[in-house]
Motif scaffolding. Structure first.
Motif, PDB file in Angstrom:
ATOM      1  N   ARG A  45       0.824  -1.207   0.000  1.00 28.55           N
ATOM      2  CA  ARG A  45       0.000   0.000   0.000  1.00 28.55           C
ATOM      3  C   ARG A  45       0.865   1.267   0.000  1.00 28.55           C
ATOM      4  O   ARG A  45       2.055   1.215   0.326  1.00 28.55           O
ATOM      5  CB  ARG A  45      -0.896   0.009   1.235  1.00 28.55           C
ATOM      6  CG  ARG A  45      -1.904  -1.129   1.278  1.00 28.55           C
ATOM      7  CD  ARG A  45      -2.695  -1.108   2.575  1.00 28.55           C
ATOM      8  NE  ARG A  45      -3.672  -2.195   2.641  1.00 28.55           N
ATOM      9  CZ  ARG A  45      -4.454  -2.424   3.672  1.00 28.55           C
ATOM     10  NH1 ARG A  45      -4.383  -1.628   4.758  1.00 28.55           N
ATOM     11  NH2 ARG A  45      -5.302  -3.422   3.652  1.00 28.55           N
ATOM     12  N   PRO A  46       0.272   2.434  -0.331  1.00 28.07           N
ATOM     13  CA  PRO A  46       1.013   3.702  -0.179  1.00 28.07           C
ATOM     14  C   PRO A  46       1.460   3.877   1.273  1.00 28.07           C
ATOM     15  O   PRO A  46       0.667   3.724   2.206  1.00 28.07           O
ATOM     16  CB  PRO A  46      -0.032   4.755  -0.568  1.00 28.07           C
ATOM     17  CG  PRO A  46      -0.987   4.034  -1.459  1.00 28.07           C
ATOM     18  CD  PRO A  46      -1.081   2.640  -0.910  1.00 28.07           C
ATOM     19  N   LYS A  47       2.706   4.182   1.436  1.00 29.13           N
ATOM     20  CA  LYS A  47       3.312   4.246   2.770  1.00 29.13           C
ATOM     21  C   LYS A  47       3.419   5.701   3.198  1.00 29.13           C
ATOM     22  O   LYS A  47       4.109   6.498   2.557  1.00 29.13           O
ATOM     23  CB  LYS A  47       4.668   3.549   2.743  1.00 29.13           C
ATOM     24  CG  LYS A  47       4.527   2.077   2.352  1.00 29.13           C
ATOM     25  CD  LYS A  47       5.792   1.504   1.767  1.00 29.13           C
ATOM     26  CE  LYS A  47       5.517   0.129   1.159  1.00 29.13           C
ATOM     27  NZ  LYS A  47       4.725   0.215  -0.106  1.00 29.13           N
ATOM     28  N   ILE A  48       2.730   6.037   4.275  1.00 25.25           N
ATOM     29  CA  ILE A  48       2.542   7.436   4.666  1.00 25.25           C
ATOM     30  C   ILE A  48       3.165   7.686   6.042  1.00 25.25           C
ATOM     31  O   ILE A  48       2.863   6.967   7.007  1.00 25.25           O
ATOM     32  CB  ILE A  48       1.042   7.799   4.727  1.00 25.25           C
ATOM     33  CG1 ILE A  48       0.327   7.394   3.433  1.00 25.25           C
ATOM     34  CG2 ILE A  48       0.885   9.282   5.032  1.00 25.25           C
ATOM     35  CD1 ILE A  48       0.814   8.103   2.195  1.00 25.25           C
ATOM     36  N   ALA A  49       3.983   8.698   6.133  1.00 22.16           N
ATOM     37  CA  ALA A  49       4.530   9.131   7.419  1.00 22.16           C
ATOM     38  C   ALA A  49       3.514  10.027   8.122  1.00 22.16           C
ATOM     39  O   ALA A  49       2.981  10.962   7.517  1.00 22.16           O
ATOM     40  CB  ALA A  49       5.831   9.889   7.223  1.00 22.16           C
ATOM     41  N   VAL A  50       3.247   9.744   9.372  1.00 18.76           N
ATOM     42  CA  VAL A  50       2.498  10.662  10.228  1.00 18.76           C
ATOM     43  C   VAL A  50       3.540  11.338  11.113  1.00 18.76           C
ATOM     44  O   VAL A  50       4.022  10.747  12.077  1.00 18.76           O
ATOM     45  CB  VAL A  50       1.446   9.922  11.079  1.00 18.76           C
ATOM     46  CG1 VAL A  50       0.686  10.905  11.955  1.00 18.76           C
ATOM     47  CG2 VAL A  50       0.497   9.142  10.184  1.00 18.76           C
ATOM     48  N   VAL A  51       3.930  12.544  10.725  1.00 18.41           N
ATOM     49  CA  VAL A  51       5.030  13.240  11.399  1.00 18.41           C
ATOM     50  C   VAL A  51       4.458  13.909  12.649  1.00 18.41           C
ATOM     51  O   VAL A  51       3.790  14.937  12.578  1.00 18.41           O
ATOM     52  CB  VAL A  51       5.696  14.275  10.468  1.00 18.41           C
ATOM     53  CG1 VAL A  51       6.833  14.977  11.193  1.00 18.41           C
ATOM     54  CG2 VAL A  51       6.210  13.576   9.211  1.00 18.41           C
ATOM     55  N   ASN A  52       4.726  13.297  13.790  1.00 13.11           N
ATOM     56  CA  ASN A  52       4.189  13.755  15.068  1.00 13.11           C
ATOM     57  C   ASN A  52       5.288  14.499  15.826  1.00 13.11           C
ATOM     58  O   ASN A  52       6.048  13.908  16.584  1.00 13.11           O
ATOM     59  CB  ASN A  52       3.673  12.569  15.879  1.00 13.11           C
ATOM     60  CG  ASN A  52       2.987  12.993  17.170  1.00 13.11           C
ATOM     61  OD1 ASN A  52       2.773  14.173  17.405  1.00 13.11           O
ATOM     62  ND2 ASN A  52       2.646  12.031  18.006  1.00 13.11           N
ATOM     63  N   THR A  53       5.386  15.794  15.573  1.00 17.93           N
ATOM     64  CA  THR A  53       6.385  16.624  16.250  1.00 17.93           C
ATOM     65  C   THR A  53       5.837  16.961  17.631  1.00 17.93           C
ATOM     66  O   THR A  53       5.201  17.993  17.831  1.00 17.93           O
ATOM     67  CB  THR A  53       6.689  17.878  15.419  1.00 17.93           C
ATOM     68  OG1 THR A  53       7.220  17.458  14.156  1.00 17.93           O
ATOM     69  CG2 THR A  53       7.704  18.767  16.098  1.00 17.93           C
ATOM     70  N   SER A  54       6.072  16.053  18.569  1.00 17.36           N
ATOM     71  CA  SER A  54       5.428  16.132  19.864  1.00 17.36           C
ATOM     72  C   SER A  54       6.395  15.733  20.968  1.00 17.36           C
ATOM     73  O   SER A  54       7.391  15.055  20.727  1.00 17.36           O
ATOM     74  CB  SER A  54       4.215  15.195  19.875  1.00 17.36           C
ATOM     75  OG  SER A  54       3.623  15.137  21.153  1.00 17.36           O
TER      76      SER A  54
END
Length: 567
Positions: A45-54
């Motif tokens: 599947r399309p591989k998506i980063a969830v960039v959690n700058t936390s």
């Protein structure tokens, strides 16, 4: 399928993350991901980063872990494969504690490199960036422009204030009340009680400071879904838009809609217009320039602020520029209403992450209500909320938020009182050592001079808290806050560490700030050796690396690229 160059994959319709079966990259990644419980079908599947700058350091980020889970689930529902990515997470009111806030500005570029290493290193197909405090949104926009993959910004939203002794208070109230303690009109105990009452929920500072300004500009640039800013943090509306962003990013990957198709010259000009119309933070000037730089756009952003400012007016007065609150702007339609109101001045055909144009988004937005958001023919102020000044003290420009200048004189001339840093200036404020009618100069505090831009914002806030905001002007190359009010000229270029004219100013020299003529000048004009507040050449660690790499602030203070061999 043979491996293709990464960016060609978007044009071919293939996923750039799909490696040739039997290759080393394919095999070792499959081993890792199978061990995580991911099936072969999921891995295609399309591989998506969830960039959690936390982080757990502050309330600004406290809701983002939950938002990251919502986004990830929406990505799965849309047929994608989400991966949460963590980065450095600076928080202005906490990370500023160390080294006089020298780490704050450098974290912007650290995040960009952090995102690049994680997302590009893994060759992911797209990313959803959860943006909260001041440096995170510009960093995510810069990273999107640099990587040029499908990207969406999800603004983290604003926090709610509280009540103290029957009055509404927020972090801005706390910030300025330090000056009241210095002036002897408030005790430290009362300030502590005020601080304990000031914040009632997650999200960024409630005023139109740098964080909310950059959230707003992310939408004006077309990099968020419509209606994303301003927005109350962790509200149902914000959570709904975050989930929608997770679904949309999968569509963007299939469409090949990458960041540079959105972050164009037209988009940057639209962002500049909106920044001036709302009287956003002075810091947005360098951040928009940095986004343009990372997108490889050959733009003079300072010059664009000057040119576009000739026919841009201020259409709202959101705290700290006036009495209206950021939630009032949300109530009357937010950025969508601003865009509809300003459409005659904007590039209507600029593309957004939805695949539709800015004009299409604005078509069904609310009209200006005439109270919080004014019409073009009835502005709050007949000039932009941000002005660029030039002159003998700032040949490459300086920025003043005239929207927050209040009742300050349009032409302010006074003797310079020069301080090496804000601590000395705040101490002088407490002892009555600062004279009404003077121009306080804080220099040697720019990106190179710190290294890392050193805080001048606390002194400006204390000045207002002491009741001197309209009686004293401030000129600095140090770090300002979007919450600062009064006649404050920041981002003086070149900075003193680069031998700019600010380095030559001496106590007693005459400084003139003329808002009508848009001039910042000094008499006499002196040459000066570079002035730094720190010791850039002796720094170790990240600040030492930053000192060696950071470019001039007039070129957005991004990290300089190595010259090609033989260049």
């Amino acid at each position: 399928m043979p491996d293709l160059p990464d960016h060609d994959r978007f044009r071919s319709g293939a996923l750039r993350s799909e490696f040739t079966p039997g290759s080393t990259r394919w095999a070792v990644r499959r081993a890792q991901w199978t061990a995580l419980g991911l099936s072969p079908e999921e891995q295609r599947r399309p591989k998506i980063a969830v960039v959690n700058t936390s982080s757990k350091l502050g309330i600004c980020f406290s809701h983002l872990d939950g938002i990251a889970e919502l986004v990830a689930e929406a990505i799965r529902e849309a047929g994608g494969l989400p991966f949460e990515i963590r980065t450095t997470a600076p928080l202005d009111f906490v990370t500023s504690a160390g080294r006089k806030a020298r780490y704050l500005m450098p974290t912007r570029d650290l995040i960009v490199n952090d995102v690049e290493a994680a997302v590009e290193g893994a060759v992911l197909d797209g990313m959803v960036c959860l943006s909260s405090c001041d440096k995170t949104t510009p960093a995510h926009l810069m990273a999107s422009a640099r990587l040029d993959i499908p990207s969406i910004i999800v603004p983290g939203g604003y926090q709610l204030g509280g009540e103290y002794r029957g009055c509404s208070v927020d972090i801005d109230t706390v910030y300025e009340s330090v000056g009241a303690v210095q002036a002897g009109t408030m005790s430290a105990g009362q300030l502590g009680e005020l601080a304990d009452s000031a914040i009632k929920g997650p999200g960024v500072c409630a005023g139109l400071a740098t964080a909310n300004t950059m959230h707003v500009l992310a939408e004006a640039l077309g990099m968020t879904l419509p209606g994303a800013a301003p927005i109350r943090a962790d509200s149902e509306r914000m959570r709904g838009l975050a989930a929608e962003a997770g679904r949309r990013i999968v569509g963007m990957v299939h469409e090949g809609l990458t960041a540079r198709k959105v972050l164009t010259v037209d988009a940057i000009e639209n962002g500049i217009r909106v920044a001036m119309a709302l009287g956003g933070s002075v810091n947005c000037v360098r951040h928009l320039a940095a986004v343009a730089n990372e997108a490889d756009l050959d733009l003079d952003v300072i010059g664009l602020f000057e040119r576009l400012g000739r026919d841009t007016t201020q259409l709202a007065a959101i705290r700290p520029n006036g009495a209206d609150q950021v939630w009032d702007l949300e109530r009357v339609g937010g950025v969508r209403a601003v865009l509809r109101t300003m459409l005659p001045l904007l590039h209507r055909d600029a593309l957004t992450v939805t695949g539709r144009t800015l004009a299409e988004h604005a078509a069904d937005a609310p009209e200006a209500d005439g109270a919080v958001l004014h019409r073009l023919d009835d502005p709050v102020r007949s000039e932009p909320g941000l002005l660029i000044l030039r002159g003998s003290l700032a040949p490459d420009g300086a920025v003043v938020k005239v929207a927050g200048a209040g009742n300050a004189r349009r032409c302010f001339t006074g003797p310079a009182e020069v301080f090496a840093g804000e601590d000395a200036a705040i101490a002088a404020l407490g002892t009555g050592g600062i004279t009404e009618g003077s121009v306080i100069v804080l220099h040697g505090m720019g990106p190179r001079g710190g290294p890392g831009t050193v805080f001048a914002a606390s002194f400006v806030a204390a000045l207002n808290g002491a009741g001197l905001g309209g009686k004293i002007a401030v000129v600095t190359d140090g770090e300002l806050s979007g919450l600062n009010q009064g006649l404050v000229v920041g981002q003086v270029m070149p900075e003193a560490a680069d031998g700019g004219p600010l380095a030559g100013v001496r106590t007693g020299d005459t400084i003139t700030i003329d808002l009508d003529a848009r001039v910042l000048a000094t008499d006499p004009a002196r040459d000066g050796a570079p002035v730094t507040s720190g010791r850039p050449g002796q720094e170790r660690g990240w600040l030492g690396q930053y000192a060696a790499l950071v470019g001039p602030v007039q070129q957005s203070a991004v990290l300089r690229r190595p010259r090609p061999a033989g260049g």
